[in-house]
Design a protein around this motif. Structure first.
Motif, PDB file in Angstrom:
ATOM      1  N   ALA A   1      39.649 -30.086  57.984  1.00 13.73           N
ATOM      2  CA  ALA A   1      41.040 -30.931  57.452  1.00 13.73           C
ATOM      3  C   ALA A   1      41.563 -31.892  58.119  1.00 13.73           C
ATOM      4  N   PHE A   2      41.359 -31.861  59.612  1.00 15.83           N
ATOM      5  CA  PHE A   2      41.889 -32.591  60.431  1.00 15.83           C
ATOM      6  C   PHE A   2      41.043 -33.704  60.895  1.00 15.83           C
ATOM      7  N   ARG A   3      39.875 -33.790  60.289  1.00 14.18           N
ATOM      8  CA  ARG A   3      38.806 -34.836  60.745  1.00 14.18           C
ATOM      9  C   ARG A   3      38.306 -34.631  62.067  1.00 14.18           C
ATOM     10  N   MET A   4      38.314 -33.565  62.743  1.00 14.26           N
ATOM     11  CA  MET A   4      37.723 -33.149  64.181  1.00 14.26           C
ATOM     12  C   MET A   4      36.531 -32.792  64.014  1.00 14.26           C
ATOM     13  N   ARG A   5      35.700 -33.545  64.742  1.00 13.10           N
ATOM     14  CA  ARG A   5      34.195 -33.137  64.614  1.00 13.10           C
ATOM     15  C   ARG A   5      33.732 -32.198  65.773  1.00 13.10           C
ATOM     16  N   VAL A   6      32.525 -31.617  65.502  1.00  9.62           N
ATOM     17  CA  VAL A   6      32.125 -30.936  66.658  1.00  9.62           C
ATOM     18  C   VAL A   6      30.991 -31.526  67.342  1.00  9.62           C
ATOM     19  N   ALA A   7      31.010 -31.542  68.647  1.00 10.26           N
ATOM     20  CA  ALA A   7      29.892 -32.238  69.090  1.00 10.26           C
ATOM     21  C   ALA A   7      28.782 -31.393  69.552  1.00 10.26           C
ATOM     22  N   LEU A   8      28.845 -30.290  69.698  1.00  8.40           N
ATOM     23  CA  LEU A   8      28.013 -29.125  69.965  1.00  8.40           C
ATOM     24  C   LEU A   8      27.983 -28.067  69.014  1.00  8.40           C
ATOM     25  N   GLY A   9      26.920 -27.298  68.449  1.00 10.09           N
ATOM     26  CA  GLY A   9      27.216 -25.895  67.732  1.00 10.09           C
ATOM     27  C   GLY A   9      28.084 -26.207  66.667  1.00 10.09           C
ATOM     28  N   GLN A  10      28.798 -25.331  66.335  1.00  7.34           N
ATOM     29  CA  GLN A  10      29.568 -25.342  65.094  1.00  7.34           C
ATOM     30  C   GLN A  10      31.147 -24.887  65.023  1.00  7.34           C
ATOM     31  N   PHE A  11      31.950 -25.378  64.113  1.00 10.63           N
ATOM     32  CA  PHE A  11      33.340 -24.823  64.239  1.00 10.63           C
ATOM     33  C   PHE A  11      33.450 -23.360  64.025  1.00 10.63           C
ATOM     34  N   LEU A  12      34.303 -22.876  63.966  1.00  9.19           N
ATOM     35  CA  LEU A  12      34.520 -21.292  63.609  1.00  9.19           C
ATOM     36  C   LEU A  12      34.015 -21.159  62.335  1.00  9.19           C
ATOM     37  N   PRO A  13      33.176 -19.923  62.333  1.00 12.69           N
ATOM     38  CA  PRO A  13      32.773 -19.451  61.051  1.00 12.69           C
ATOM     39  C   PRO A  13      33.890 -18.988  60.078  1.00 12.69           C
ATOM     40  N   GLU A  14      33.383 -18.902  58.522  1.00 12.54           N
ATOM     41  CA  GLU A  14      34.084 -18.430  57.636  1.00 12.54           C
ATOM     42  C   GLU A  14      34.012 -16.830  57.467  1.00 12.54           C
ATOM     43  N   ASP A  15      34.567 -16.454  58.615  1.00 16.26           N
ATOM     44  CA  ASP A  15      34.784 -14.875  58.484  1.00 16.26           C
ATOM     45  C   ASP A  15      35.988 -14.528  57.709  1.00 16.26           C
ATOM     46  N   ASP A  16      36.197 -13.027  57.477  1.00 19.21           N
ATOM     47  CA  ASP A  16      37.351 -12.653  56.809  1.00 19.21           C
ATOM     48  C   ASP A  16      38.490 -12.961  57.770  1.00 19.21           C
ATOM     49  N   PRO A  17      39.525 -13.561  57.268  1.00 14.68           N
ATOM     50  CA  PRO A  17      40.612 -13.928  58.221  1.00 14.68           C
ATOM     51  C   PRO A  17      41.227 -12.692  58.749  1.00 14.68           C
ATOM     52  N   ARG A  18      41.146 -11.654  58.059  1.00 13.78           N
ATOM     53  CA  ARG A  18      42.171 -10.462  58.780  1.00 13.78           C
ATOM     54  C   ARG A  18      41.054  -9.853  59.828  1.00 13.78           C
ATOM     55  N   THR A  19      39.670  -9.859  59.888  1.00  9.98           N
ATOM     56  CA  THR A  19      39.048  -9.193  60.866  1.00  9.98           C
ATOM     57  C   THR A  19      38.013 -10.167  61.318  1.00  9.98           C
ATOM     58  N   PRO A  20      38.397 -11.129  61.818  1.00  7.01           N
ATOM     59  CA  PRO A  20      37.269 -12.264  62.440  1.00  7.01           C
ATOM     60  C   PRO A  20      36.665 -11.776  63.727  1.00  7.01           C
ATOM     61  N   ARG A  21      35.519 -12.258  63.662  1.00  8.29           N
ATOM     62  CA  ARG A  21      34.677 -12.111  65.036  1.00  8.29           C
ATOM     63  C   ARG A  21      35.396 -12.836  66.170  1.00  8.29           C
ATOM     64  N   ALA A  22      35.048 -12.557  67.249  1.00 13.09           N
ATOM     65  CA  ALA A  22      35.601 -13.220  68.487  1.00 13.09           C
ATOM     66  C   ALA A  22      34.855 -14.245  68.868  1.00 13.09           C
ATOM     67  N   PHE A  23      34.818 -15.315  68.033  1.00 11.54           N
ATOM     68  CA  PHE A  23      34.324 -16.585  68.551  1.00 11.54           C
ATOM     69  C   PHE A  23      35.387 -17.636  68.845  1.00 11.54           C
ATOM     70  N   ALA A  24      34.923 -18.436  69.965  1.00  8.60           N
ATOM     71  CA  ALA A  24      35.663 -19.662  70.377  1.00  8.60           C
ATOM     72  C   ALA A  24      35.120 -20.951  70.383  1.00  8.60           C
ATOM     73  N   VAL A  25      35.842 -22.025  69.891  1.00  7.14           N
ATOM     74  CA  VAL A  25      35.278 -23.366  69.936  1.00  7.14           C
ATOM     75  C   VAL A  25      36.344 -24.301  71.276  1.00  7.14           C
ATOM     76  N   LEU A  26      35.464 -24.913  72.098  1.00  6.87           N
ATOM     77  CA  LEU A  26      36.197 -25.349  73.204  1.00  6.87           C
ATOM     78  C   LEU A  26      36.392 -26.762  72.774  1.00  6.87           C
ATOM     79  N   GLY A  27      37.771 -27.568  73.283  1.00  8.63           N
ATOM     80  CA  GLY A  27      37.915 -28.718  73.512  1.00  8.63           C
ATOM     81  C   GLY A  27      37.014 -29.416  74.611  1.00  8.63           C
ATOM     82  N   SER A  28      36.740 -30.712  74.278  1.00  8.13           N
ATOM     83  CA  SER A  28      35.476 -31.192  75.230  1.00  8.13           C
ATOM     84  C   SER A  28      36.033 -31.167  76.608  1.00  8.13           C
ATOM     85  N   LYS A  29      37.332 -31.625  76.958  1.00 10.03           N
ATOM     86  CA  LYS A  29      37.693 -31.487  78.377  1.00 10.03           C
ATOM     87  C   LYS A  29      37.598 -30.008  78.844  1.00 10.03           C
ATOM     88  N   ALA A  30      38.049 -29.000  78.094  1.00  8.61           N
ATOM     89  CA  ALA A  30      38.166 -27.334  78.574  1.00  8.61           C
ATOM     90  C   ALA A  30      36.439 -27.211  78.851  1.00  8.61           C
TER      91      ALA A  30
END
Lengths: 224, 399
Positions: free
Chosen positions: B132-161
């Motif tokens: 939606a915000f036209r932000m691209r992933v450099a490595l791996g993937q963005f957060l997966p389409e989990d059930d939004p009420r019980t999502p898995r504990a995945f994180a995506v890091l900003g490049s600096k972080a």
């Protein structure tokens, strides 16, 4: 050709009325060579300016080429001056930044004449007044006599009805003055009408018709 | 007088006083250059700000909880603001023309990995956030389409972080702690840089359901709705309101389309550009005063020439036009020089300070030229009228 009747002109100088012209009647025929003489303040320049449509009379009528020009508008006067009157001034009045040829051409340029039509007329004028070699010079590079010849050529450029010269030799030495007078006389010999205002009796004596003025009136009108 | 003769006569007058002409035209040139340089900076700023905002796309509508309204109205009429929930976001996906409805919550959290820790901006978002915000992933993937009420504990890091926490190592699959909870890194974002002072790279993205729990909040901060770029905005807005009002019972939320924000920004920035143009315009007026002065002097100096021109048949109008022509020509010469001057100054500025946004708006440049011409003509009117109204006989005698 020129008919002035009852021409009067009054100036206010320091709250006092000065009668420059008092009811002057004058007729000038085509091809005449006329001189107007008189002491300063006699009204001779005022008369010349009225004939030249640079000044308007307070009373009287002025007919030029059988047309009443007394009550013309400012713009119409400018047009009549352009087409019928050629001025020659004591101080030449050339435009300093223009060349001799451009100065001669000026009335034709102001009249909006096509450059193609101007060129042959300019060439003829330059040849006639012996200015061919000086055509590209500006006034400050010309002698007094040459300047006055440029001024006469400029006055002739529109083929005027009358040439009006106000002290044309007043700013020249005697010899050059004679030469310039000769140029004006040649205009007369070729059929032009020339009116010269001067205070110099010797110059006045050369014309066929001599007007003497005093206190705004013509006191003598001699011919021959 | 023929047009060509008029122009060459006017040119000859200006050429005769070269230094004077150059200095007078310089006044106008400086004015024009100032207008062009200042509006170039103004317009550059305009574009810079708009670009900052549109890099996330323009077809976004933000929905925030609560409503701006006046309190203290009749007692008993209780205003309740219902929270915006993940279910609201899911419901909004069904609205007409909507492509995605992304729930968003933002906060700060400490992330730690292998003994290193860092406080970063945390975004709890839905899986569609990146797209939606036209932000691209450099490595791996963005957060997966989990059930939004019980999502898995995945994180995506900003490049600096990611860089700060992992150095050059590949963080994919590693575990980190976010606010004390364990998450697995599934992606690293491409660098986005700073946007209006916010560092979008010193961030961590986790599923919004987990972020709500972490911050112990009921309500989302925002639902960002993207819609088909060709869809009529009013219709999209209407669809969103219909669904949310039905769910909440009243309009206890605020809908802000980005296009409207951009319009407001555009208006403000246009006002800034206009204001700096007006400042440049002042120097243009000063240049006009220069023309007025020089022409007044010229009329006085050339009085006897004016008398002669009148004697050999120039009308008052003709004299008026000659001097107006000189004024206009001075202004146009100055204007052209100013255009080149201003434009090259803007280019030079851009080369020396690439960070400073510079863009020359040609409509303003053209406008400035017209203003210069108008200033020249206006400055020429008084002296030209004086020249035209001289009595030919008095003028001839002036020598």
């Amino acid at each position: 050709m020129i008919r002035l009747s009852g021409i009067a002109r009054t100036f206010l100088v320091g709250g006092e009325e000065v009668h420059a012209l008092r009811a002057v009647d004058l007729g000038i025929a085509h091809g005449e060579y006329l001189s107007i003489m008189g002491p300063s303040g006699s009204g001779k320049s005022t008369l010349l300016n009225i004939i030249g449509l640079l000044d308007r009379p307070d009373t009287g009528t002025y007919e030029l080429d059988a047309k009443n020009v007394t009550a013309l508008s400012d713009d119409e006067l400018a047009r009549v001056r352009r087409e019928k009157i050629g001025f020659v001034f004591q101080f030449f009045h050339l435009v300093p930044r223009l060349t001799a040829a451009q100065n001669i051409e000026l009335p034709m340029v102001l009249a909006g004449i096509d450059p193609a039509a101007r060129r042959p007329r300019l060439a003829r004028l330059l040849a006639e007044y012996g200015l061919e070699e000086r055509a590209g010079h500006r006034p400050d590079q010309l002698s007094g006599g040459q300047c006055q010849r440029v001024a006469i050529a400029r006055a002739m450029s529109m083929g005027p009805t009358v040439i009006l010269a106000d002290e044309p030799t007043g700013n020249l030495d005697r010899h050059t003055g004679q030469e310039v007078l000769g140029v004006l006389e040649r205009v007369h010999h070729n059929g032009g009408t020339v009116v010269v205002v001067t205070h110099d009796p010797e110059i006045g004596a050369r014309s066929q018709r001599r007007l003497r003025m005093l206190d705004g009136a013509v006191v003598a009108d001699e011919k021959g | 007088m023929r047009y060509a003769d008029f122009v060459s006569f006017t040119f000859a007058s200006l050429r005769a006083q070269r230094l004077r002409t150059v200095l007078t035209a310089l006044g106008i040139a400086v004015g024009i250059a100032a207008v062009i340089l200042l509006t170039s900076i103004g317009e550059g700023l305009h574009r810079f700000v708009i670009d900052e905002f549109t890099q996330f796309g323009t077809n976004i509508i933000a929905v925030n909880p609560g409503r701006i309204q006046t309190h203290g109205a009749p007692l008993g009429a209780v205003n309740t603001v219902r929270p915006l929930t993940i279910d609201d976001a899911l419901a909004l996906r069904r609205a007409a023309h909507v492509q995605a409805a992304v729930p968003v919550i933002q906060g700060n959290a400490e992330i730690t990995h292998a003994g290193r820790s860092r406080r970063v901006t945390l975004y709890g978002v839905g899986a569609e956030f990146g797209a939606a915000f036209r932000m691209r992933v450099a490595l791996g993937q963005f957060l997966p389409e989990d059930d939004p009420r019980t999502p898995r504990a995945f994180a995506v890091l900003g490049s600096k972080a990611a860089m700060e926490l992992f150095g050059g190592d590949n963080p994919l699959g590693d575990r980190i702690r976010v606010g004390g909870e364990r998450y697995r890194v599934v992606g690293v974002m491409q660098s986005k840089g700073q946007v209006l002072g916010f560092d979008l790279d010193d961030t961590v993205f986790i599923p919004v359901g987990r972020a709500l729990e972490m911050f112990n909040r009921e309500s989302l901060m925002e639902i960002d709705v993207t819609y088909e770029p060709t869809a009529p905005l009013a219709e999209v807005e209407e669809g969103i309101k219909r669904i949310l009002s039905a769910r909440h019972g009243s309009e206890d939320y605020t809908v802000t389309p980005q296009q409207k924000m951009l319009e407001v920004f555009g208006t403000v920035l246009d006002a800034i550009t206009f204001a700096v143009a007006a400042i440049g315009g002042i120097s243009l007026v000063v240049g006009g005063v220069g023309i007025l002065t020089i022409l007044t002097i010229a009329v006085a100096e050339r009085t006897s020439e004016i008398g002669l021109l009148r004697a050999v048949g120039a009308t008052r109008r003709g004299i008026l036009l000659l001097f107006l022509g000189e004024a206009a020509l001075l202004a146009v010469l100055g204007g052209t020089a100013g255009l080149l001057l201003g434009w090259s100054a803007a280019l030079a500025l851009h080369l020396v300070l690439p960070a400073l946004p510079v863009h020359t708006p040609w409509s303003y440049a053209l406008l400035a030229e017209l203003v210069a011409l108008a200033v020249g003509l206006a400055a020429g009117v008084l002296p030209a009228r004086r020249a035209a109204h001289l009595d030919p006989l008095d003028a001839l005698r002036s020598e």
